[in-house]
Every structure is written in structure tokens, then in C-alpha cells.
Design a protein around this motif. Sequence first.
Motif, mmCIF file in Angstrom:
data_model
loop_
_atom_site.group_PDB
_atom_site.id
_atom_site.type_symbol
_atom_site.label_atom_id
_atom_site.label_comp_id
_atom_site.label_asym_id
_atom_site.label_seq_id
_atom_site.Cartn_x
_atom_site.Cartn_y
_atom_site.Cartn_z
ATOM 1 N N GLU A 55 0.584 -0.757 -0.283
ATOM 2 C CA GLU A 55 -0.153 0.114 -0.032
ATOM 3 C C GLU A 55 0.995 1.791 0.039
ATOM 4 N N LYS A 105 -11.558 -2.910 4.825
ATOM 5 C CA LYS A 105 -10.697 -2.089 3.849
ATOM 6 C C LYS A 105 -11.608 -1.508 3.063
ATOM 7 N N LYS A 106 -10.666 0.275 2.615
ATOM 8 C CA LYS A 106 -11.401 0.765 1.666
ATOM 9 C C LYS A 106 -12.091 1.687 2.826
ATOM 10 N N GLY A 107 -12.419 1.510 3.550
ATOM 11 C CA GLY A 107 -13.297 2.782 4.214
ATOM 12 C C GLY A 107 -12.942 4.130 4.320
ATOM 13 N N GLY A 108 -11.965 4.411 4.122
ATOM 14 C CA GLY A 108 -10.933 5.692 4.867
ATOM 15 C C GLY A 108 -9.957 5.219 6.122
ATOM 16 N N THR A 109 -9.245 4.056 6.456
ATOM 17 C CA THR A 109 -8.299 3.716 7.264
ATOM 18 C C THR A 109 -7.322 4.422 6.948
ATOM 19 N N ARG A 110 -7.369 4.871 5.705
ATOM 20 C CA ARG A 110 -5.160 5.317 5.934
ATOM 21 C C ARG A 110 -5.321 6.852 6.146
ATOM 22 N N ALA A 111 -7.022 7.303 6.178
ATOM 23 C CA ALA A 111 -7.215 8.683 6.333
ATOM 24 C C ALA A 111 -7.394 9.142 7.387
ATOM 25 N N LYS A 159 -2.361 0.454 11.652
ATOM 26 C CA LYS A 159 -3.889 0.238 11.096
ATOM 27 C C LYS A 159 -3.140 -1.044 9.966
ATOM 28 N N ARG A 214 -18.295 2.126 5.970
ATOM 29 C CA ARG A 214 -18.546 2.105 4.724
ATOM 30 C C ARG A 214 -20.078 1.965 4.157
ATOM 31 N N SER A 222 -15.335 0.515 -4.521
ATOM 32 C CA SER A 222 -14.054 0.793 -4.131
ATOM 33 C C SER A 222 -12.937 -0.178 -4.293
ATOM 34 N N PRO A 335 -10.772 15.877 1.994
ATOM 35 C CA PRO A 335 -10.022 16.879 2.920
ATOM 36 C C PRO A 335 -8.727 16.288 2.996
ATOM 37 N N LYS A 352 -6.007 6.512 -2.972
ATOM 38 C CA LYS A 352 -6.783 7.285 -2.402
ATOM 39 C C LYS A 352 -7.669 8.087 -2.888
ATOM 40 N N GLY A 353 -9.212 7.545 -3.474
ATOM 41 C CA GLY A 353 -10.133 9.130 -3.746
ATOM 42 C C GLY A 353 -10.055 7.801 -5.377
ATOM 43 N N ARG A 354 -10.276 7.132 -6.100
ATOM 44 C CA ARG A 354 -9.864 6.583 -7.172
ATOM 45 C C ARG A 354 -11.373 6.520 -7.925
ATOM 46 N N HIS A 356 -14.506 6.295 -8.886
ATOM 47 C CA HIS A 356 -15.269 4.264 -9.246
ATOM 48 C C HIS A 356 -15.145 4.269 -10.663
HETATM 49 N N1 LIG Z 1 -9.298 12.515 3.091
HETATM 50 C C1 LIG Z 1 -9.711 11.318 2.426
HETATM 51 N N2 LIG Z 1 -8.208 11.523 0.989
HETATM 52 C C2 LIG Z 1 -8.804 10.371 0.217
HETATM 53 N N3 LIG Z 1 -8.936 9.810 0.556
HETATM 54 C C3 LIG Z 1 -10.044 9.724 2.146
HETATM 55 C C4 LIG Z 1 -10.168 10.339 2.460
HETATM 56 N N4 LIG Z 1 -11.034 10.155 3.159
HETATM 57 C C5 LIG Z 1 -11.500 9.323 2.968
HETATM 58 N N5 LIG Z 1 -10.988 8.487 2.323
HETATM 59 C C6 LIG Z 1 -11.499 7.357 1.585
HETATM 60 O O1 LIG Z 1 -10.730 6.368 1.799
HETATM 61 C C7 LIG Z 1 -10.765 5.016 0.778
HETATM 62 C C8 LIG Z 1 -10.085 4.392 0.644
HETATM 63 O O2 LIG Z 1 -9.551 3.561 1.910
HETATM 64 P P1 LIG Z 1 -8.381 3.571 3.078
HETATM 65 O O3 LIG Z 1 -7.586 4.027 3.286
HETATM 66 O O4 LIG Z 1 -9.231 2.266 4.278
HETATM 67 O O5 LIG Z 1 -8.606 1.870 1.688
HETATM 68 S S1 LIG Z 1 -7.505 0.933 2.369
HETATM 69 O O6 LIG Z 1 -7.959 -0.124 2.148
HETATM 70 O O7 LIG Z 1 -6.139 0.689 2.626
HETATM 71 O O8 LIG Z 1 -7.074 0.510 0.108
HETATM 72 C C9 LIG Z 1 -11.152 5.843 -0.249
HETATM 73 O O9 LIG Z 1 -11.435 4.949 -1.372
HETATM 74 P P2 LIG Z 1 -12.128 5.446 -2.930
HETATM 75 O O10 LIG Z 1 -12.430 7.102 -2.817
HETATM 76 O O11 LIG Z 1 -12.698 4.729 -3.163
HETATM 77 O O12 LIG Z 1 -10.506 5.280 -3.331
HETATM 78 C C10 LIG Z 1 -11.642 7.017 -0.349
HETATM 79 O O13 LIG Z 1 -12.814 7.235 -0.890
#
Ligand SMILES: Nc1ncnc2c1ncn2[C@@H]1O[C@H](COP(=O)(O)OS(=O)(=O)O)[C@@H](OP(=O)(O)O)[C@H]1O
Length: 389
Positions: A55, A105-111, A159, A214, A222, A335, A352-354, A356
Motif C-alpha cells: 500500500e 478495507k477501503k473504508g478510509g483507514t489511511r485517512a 492500521k 462505509r 471501491s 479533505p 486514495k479517492g480513485r 469508480h
Molecule cells: N481525506 C481523504 N483523502 C482521500 N481518500 C479518503 C479521505 N477520506 C476518506 N477517504 C476514502 O478512503 C478510501 C480508501 O480507504 P482505505 O485507506 O481504508 O483503503 S485501504 O483499504 O487501505 O486500501 C478512499 O476510497 P475510494 O474513494 O473508493 O478510493 C476514499 O474514499
Amino acid sequence: APDRRTPPLPGPRDFRGYANAVRSQAAEFAAAAAASAEATLRIRHGESNRGVAGEEVERPEASAEALRIRHGESSRGFAREEVVEEEEEEVARRRLPQAIIIGVKKGGTRALLEALRLHPDVRAAGAEPHFFDRNYQRGLEWYRSLMPPTLEGQLTMEKTPSYFVTEAAPARISALARDERDSFRGDHNGSGGGGGDGGGAGGGGDMRLVVVVRDPVTRAISDYAQTLSKQQQQQQQPPTAATAGNATRVPSFEALAFRANGSVDPGWSAVRIGLYAQHLARWLLHFPLGRMLFVSGERLVTAPAGELARVQRFLGLRPVIGERHFAFDATKGFPCLQRSGGKRPHCLGKTKGRPHPRIEPEVIQRLRDFYRPHNQEFYRMVGHDFGWD
Ligand SMILES: Nc1ncnc2c1ncn2[C@@H]1O[C@H](COP(=O)(O)OS(=O)(=O)O)[C@@H](OP(=O)(O)O)[C@H]1O
């Protein structure tokens, strides 16, 4: 000449911040001394790297050997010499996490993790360790070695979103928590909106578990967008002996989501991950609900400061991260983080934020119908309606 005056004594409400400031200063002094003796791998702020899971990782602190303790907001304005004279010198050490973002996964864990890292009392592994799923046999000392050094009172976090759906993870994390309940002595007074301590298990020590959830339908899309993007990347690479002739097209979303008889296929991981109630039931055999916090992935985008307030409360942290740390970036559409001293807000990377892929409304409706009873059950379990239906 250095200012050797004693720092002004704080009022009773500020005392915790003062103690942290003193500890930060002492540790910074110790770390600076260590750094001059050892080769220090310094990683530039914001530099990107690949983690265990491949990642994209922001600021991979876990790989730095001699790390400087980040200067907390509260530590400004005190003379370093004064602090070291007055306090026992405390050396930072690597500790096992006391709080983990376990999904989804893809919930927003990195953010969420990147926002939490703005907090002076939080330090986190940059990359996903995948210890409780793929790397358990490597042992606890391997896991600990991935964690950044911390001072007592600082919270160590990591995480790995796949933990939430890993069958063995609840028992493994619960066992770790029982062994490590000594480390973090925070101000643990928040229930975190998880519905109190009335869950089915009393185990898990002091461990705090955070789950970013999410809408399972958007989450699945996602997940699929990520699969498509990885396949495109692979196709752009020159073929190797191992990959030559393997160029398979990713089937359509519909082909993966539905069985031949038209029913939704929970055997596809992108569908299965969204069955939150089923996964949660396994966690509740090992942790009381009050040790878990469910963060709305949707609100993390639309109202990040509000979600961060809940998370800080749940983790027993001072409410440091707030509105001023988030700036909406119109180009990114999300944000981005405003670090103190930083000129421009820092946005997450392009994974992050691809965008869809377009999915037919009828397909989405069938998935919504499928998830509705599972979502209702999940809302009932956690005592909160996330509004996905
Ligand atoms: N601030 C900010 N910037 C960018 N993206 C953000 C943010 N907050 C939440 N998200 C959402 O985070 C989604 C990716 O989730 P994860 O970080 O949990 O993904 S991963 O499981 O670690 O791959 C990613 O999903 P996708 O939009 O579907 O790519 C984002 O919608």
C-alpha cells in the motif's frame, strides 16, 4: 546563552500537557544524543514508500532506526536544558500497539490514521504490518520492531484493514492485549459511541479497536476499482518470465458479484467484507463492544473534525485535532491535512479517492436489497444507524 528559567507552572487543567511537554523535551534530548552515535536514517516529511502490503504509505517512520520524537504542540516554549535537569531522563522505546484500526478495507483507514498522526500523543507504524493475519508466525518482537519509539503516555497505533475479516484476528489481538495491559495509561473515560461496555466478552485488556465502516455497496465498488487499477498497472509493466502469458482480464463487476442463478455471491471478497454484522459477531466473542469504536467512512470525508473528535475521546486523547487541521481540496475532492507549520495542505496519494467505474443502477439496487438486512443487524448491534439504506 540558553534560557535557564523554570517554565511557568501550569494551571491544574493544563497539567497533563505540561507533563507531556516535559517528557517530549527529555526524549528529544536523549534521542538527539543517540542519533549522533548511530547512523540515522532520516526520512523526509511526506516522502512516500511502499509498505508490507504494497500500500502507498505516507511517512514510513517504522523503518527509521534512530528516530527523533516528534515535537508535540504542547512542548513549545520550554528550555531543553531546564527540562532535562528537572526530570528523570526517559528514553523512548518501541511498544506494542494499544489501539489498532482493524478495518475495513477501503473504508478510509489511511485517512483516519494520517489525521491521528497529527496528534502529539500518537505515534503509528507507517506501513500496514499485517501481523495478526499474514505475519503472525514472525512473532511479537518482529511486530514490535515495526512500531515507532514512544514515551510513556504516548499511544502506539497501527492500521491493517484486513484484520476485521480475519477469523483468527480477534483471539490473537485479545491475547496480546492481555499481555500488554501495562503500557498506555491514558485518560480512558470515553465510551466512544460503541454502545457501552455491554458486549459479550470481558477480555481484550486495555486494547482499543477502531473500525471505519462505509456503505458496503460503495465499499465493494471501491474494492473493485482497486482491482482494476492494479491490473492496469500490471499490464503497463514489461512482462517477466513469471507474468508472461498470464494477462487475464478482470471480469465485470456484475460477473463477480452475482452467481449464475442471479443471487449475490458472498464468496466474492468484495461482497463478503461488507457483511459487517457477521464479522463483528466474531469480535464480540473476545472484546466488549465498549472497546470498539465505529467511525463513519462517509463522515470522515464530509465532517472529518467531528469524527476525529469521537476518535480522540475514545482513545483518551486530548482534543487536539480539530477543524483547523482539515482543508477541503477541490482538485482532490477530499479533505486534506493542514499540518502546523506546513504551507499547503497534504492530500493522500492517488490510490486514495480513485474514480469508480460506472455500475448499472439495477445492479446497485440488487446489492442494496442484499445488504439491507445485514446493515439493519449491524446498526442494532452497535446502536447506531449509519444511514446506508
Ligand atoms: N481525506 C481523504 N483523502 C482521500 N481518500 C479518503 C479521505 N477520506 C476518506 N477517504 C476514502 O478512503 C478510501 C480508501 O480507504 P482505505 O485507506 O481504508 O483503503 S485501504 O483499504 O487501505 O486500501 C478512499 O476510497 P475510494 O474513494 O473508493 O478510493 C476514499 O474514499
